[in-house]
Enzyme design. Structure first.
Site, PDB file in Angstrom:
ATOM      1  N   ASN A   1      -4.860   6.752  16.519  1.00  0.00           N
ATOM      2  CA  ASN A   1      -6.023   6.826  17.419  1.00  0.00           C
ATOM      3  C   ASN A   1      -6.660   8.211  17.395  1.00  0.00           C
ATOM      4  OD1 ASN A   1      -6.187   4.254  18.308  1.00  0.00           O
ATOM      5  ND2 ASN A   1      -5.619   4.674  20.441  1.00  0.00           N
ATOM      6  N   GLU A   2      -5.819   9.249  17.355  1.00  0.00           N
ATOM      7  CA  GLU A   2      -6.367  10.622  17.364  1.00  0.00           C
ATOM      8  C   GLU A   2      -7.196  10.863  16.098  1.00  0.00           C
ATOM      9  OE1 GLU A   2      -3.104   9.920  17.886  1.00  0.00           O
ATOM     10  OE2 GLU A   2      -3.114  10.202  20.053  1.00  0.00           O
TER      11      GLU A   2
ATOM     12  N   GLN B   1       0.844  -1.198   0.000  1.00  0.00           N
ATOM     13  CA  GLN B   1       0.000   0.000   0.000  1.00  0.00           C
ATOM     14  C   GLN B   1       0.880   1.249   0.000  1.00  0.00           C
ATOM     15  OE1 GLN B   1      -1.765   0.647   3.823  1.00  0.00           O
ATOM     16  NE2 GLN B   1      -3.548   1.709   3.009  1.00  0.00           N
ATOM     17  N   GLY B   2       0.883   1.981  -1.106  1.00  0.00           N
ATOM     18  CA  GLY B   2       1.710   3.189  -1.208  1.00  0.00           C
ATOM     19  C   GLY B   2       0.898   4.441  -0.958  1.00  0.00           C
TER      20      GLY B   2
ATOM     21  N   GLU C   1      -9.603  -1.100   5.558  1.00  0.00           N
ATOM     22  CA  GLU C   1      -8.423  -1.335   6.394  1.00  0.00           C
ATOM     23  C   GLU C   1      -8.785  -1.231   7.875  1.00  0.00           C
ATOM     24  OE1 GLU C   1      -5.061   1.293   5.672  1.00  0.00           O
ATOM     25  OE2 GLU C   1      -3.764   0.073   6.927  1.00  0.00           O
TER      26      GLU C   1
END
Ligand SMILES: Cc1cc2nc3c(=O)[nH]c(=O)nc-3n(C[C@H](O)[C@H](O)[C@H](O)COP(=O)(O)OP(=O)(O)OC[C@H]3O[C@@H](n4cnc5c(N)ncnc54)[C@H](O)[C@@H]3O)c2cc1C
Length: 385
Positions: free
Chosen positions: A369-370, A119-120, A237
């Site tokens: 998480n933020e 995944q780029g 994802e």
């Protein structure tokens, strides 16, 4: 489709015949290669790597109930989960946005596990602010010429192809000049430089493109409309069913409860340490609650209730849960959790230290998480900016 009970019987029979005891330990980095390869072929032949994809693309063509039953049977025997970026992210995105030619070209190879992807997306300076990415793709005939850099590219050193975000309109507002494109990694103009992680492994790399080539027909979704495709892929994802058993490393068959009981011991039938007992109980409740919440979300989505970005909620809770599980394991093992190498530690204990370290990354990849909290605030709770 076969009757559900008959299907489960069939699955059990295939597992009994083809899954050797040595693989019935969940996902581990050190699974023996040859039997694992054979088992993956069996999974692929039955369409079980992508059980709910249509058969014409190499999938199993199973409905929701049969897919769930298959996964439950495999989980029961701790079969290794055959997962990849192709299976969990690119495939579902192509099913939605790919042309028929793209689906025919790529999905069967993903279903058969014969084409590895990376995944780029991230670049130095473009992680959370992904839309600021600078990697360029310029049209030349029926190809795009790609120049720029990616970073934190998991599995880049082993990947055959990359799904990549590139800038194709340099004057448009940042979200509107991005395209989602596929191209091979093994070509002139692609250089991969692995990065060593805190646990000593090198799963991801810096990737440099210097006039690498992509076919124009391998742009997925509209040209300059790659941001929408990328957002969808990120939802895949971030989706987790919340029931995944992170495993505590070093003792593959053991759950966290078994491990803590073994380390700390029992007193009057309960865990001897009351603080650990409470932490473990809270953890098990969280795990159960997350599993049920994600199941409910999946049911709601199937019933047509769209628009809630529940994947971010799952990813946020899951990342915290996995880290918490490792913290409990480390605290239960006390000083035997502190080994890095050398005498005085068993290999299982050293593996656990590394597992604790590497799970710190679970609240970073796929959006920190933020960032998940920002998404939950905006898209789940509907709060203003
Ligand atoms: C194990 C692992 C695997 C990865 N694999 C891949 C891969 O295969 N392909 C790929 O493209 N990328 C991959 N990544 C990269 C990952 O997506 C980025 O690291 C992530 O998006 C964070 O970006 P950053 O590292 O640039 O941090 P930054 O964006 O610089 O963030 C730094 C800190 O600032 C906080 N922050 C930033 N913006 C905000 C905001 N608006 N509000 C509140 N806080 C904010 C962040 O939460 C974080 O704590 C991987 C990362 C890890 C750890």
């Amino acid at each position: 489709m076969a009757d559900l009970e008959a299907f489960k019987e069939e699955v059990r029979a295939i597992i009994a015949e083809h899954l050797p005891e040595e693989l019935r330990v969940g996902n581990r980095p050190d699974l023996p290669k040859e039997p694992l390869g054979k088992w993956i072929s069996v999974m692929a032949d039955h369409g079980w790597i992508t059980p709910d994809w249509p058969k014409e693309y190499g999938g199993g063509g199973l409905d929701r109930k049969h897919t769930a039953a298959l996964k439950a049977e495999l989980k029961k025997v701790r079969a290794p989960v055959v997962s990849s970026f192709g299976v969990s992210m690119l495939g579902p995105t192509l099913l939605e946005y790919g042309t028929e030619e793209q689906k025919q070209e790529f999905l069967p190879k993903i279903s058969k596990h014969t084409m590895r992807w990376c995944q780029g997306f991230s670049e130095p300076g473009s992680g959370s602010d992904l839309a600021s990415l600078q990697c360029r793709a310029e049209k030349e005939g029926d190809e795009y010429v790609i120049t720029g850099q990616k970073i934190w590219t998991t599995g880049a050193d082993r990947a055959d192809w990359i799904f990549c975000l590139v800038r194709t309109d340099f004057d448009a507002p940042k979200h509107e000049g991005i395209s989602f494109i596929l191209f091979p990694m093994h070509q002139d103009g692609v250089e991969v430089a692995p990065l060593t992680l805190i646990d000593g492994s090198a799963h991801f790399s810096q990737v440099f493109f210097d006039n690498a080539r992509a076919k124009a027909e391998h742009v997925v979704g509209p040209l300059n409309g790659g941001w929408t495709v990328a957002k969808r892929l990120l939802q895949h994802e971030r989706s987790t069913d919340g029931s995944s058993d992170g495993g505590i490393g070093g003792a593959a068959k053991e759950t966290i409860s078994d491990f803590v009981k073994r380390e700390v011991g029992l007193e009057g039938g309960v865990l001897a340490d009351s603080t650990l007992r409470e932490r473990l109980a809270a953890h098990e409740i969280d795990k159960r609650a997350l599993g049920l919440t994600m199941r409910r979300a999946a049911e709601e989505a199937r019933a047509g209730q769209k628009g809630r970005d529940i994947g971010s909620l799952g990813k946020f809770r899951w990342a915290n849960m996995v880290k918490n599980e490792q913290d409990i394991a480390v605290d239960a093992a006390g000083t035997q959790s502190l080994g890095w190498d050398g005498p005085g530690y068993e290999s299982a204990q050293l593996e656990r230290t590394k597992k604790w370290l590497i799970t710190r990354a679970d609240s970073i990849w796929g959006g920190t998480n933020e960032i998940q909290l920002n998404v939950i605030a905006k898209r789940v709770l509907g709060l203003p900016e």
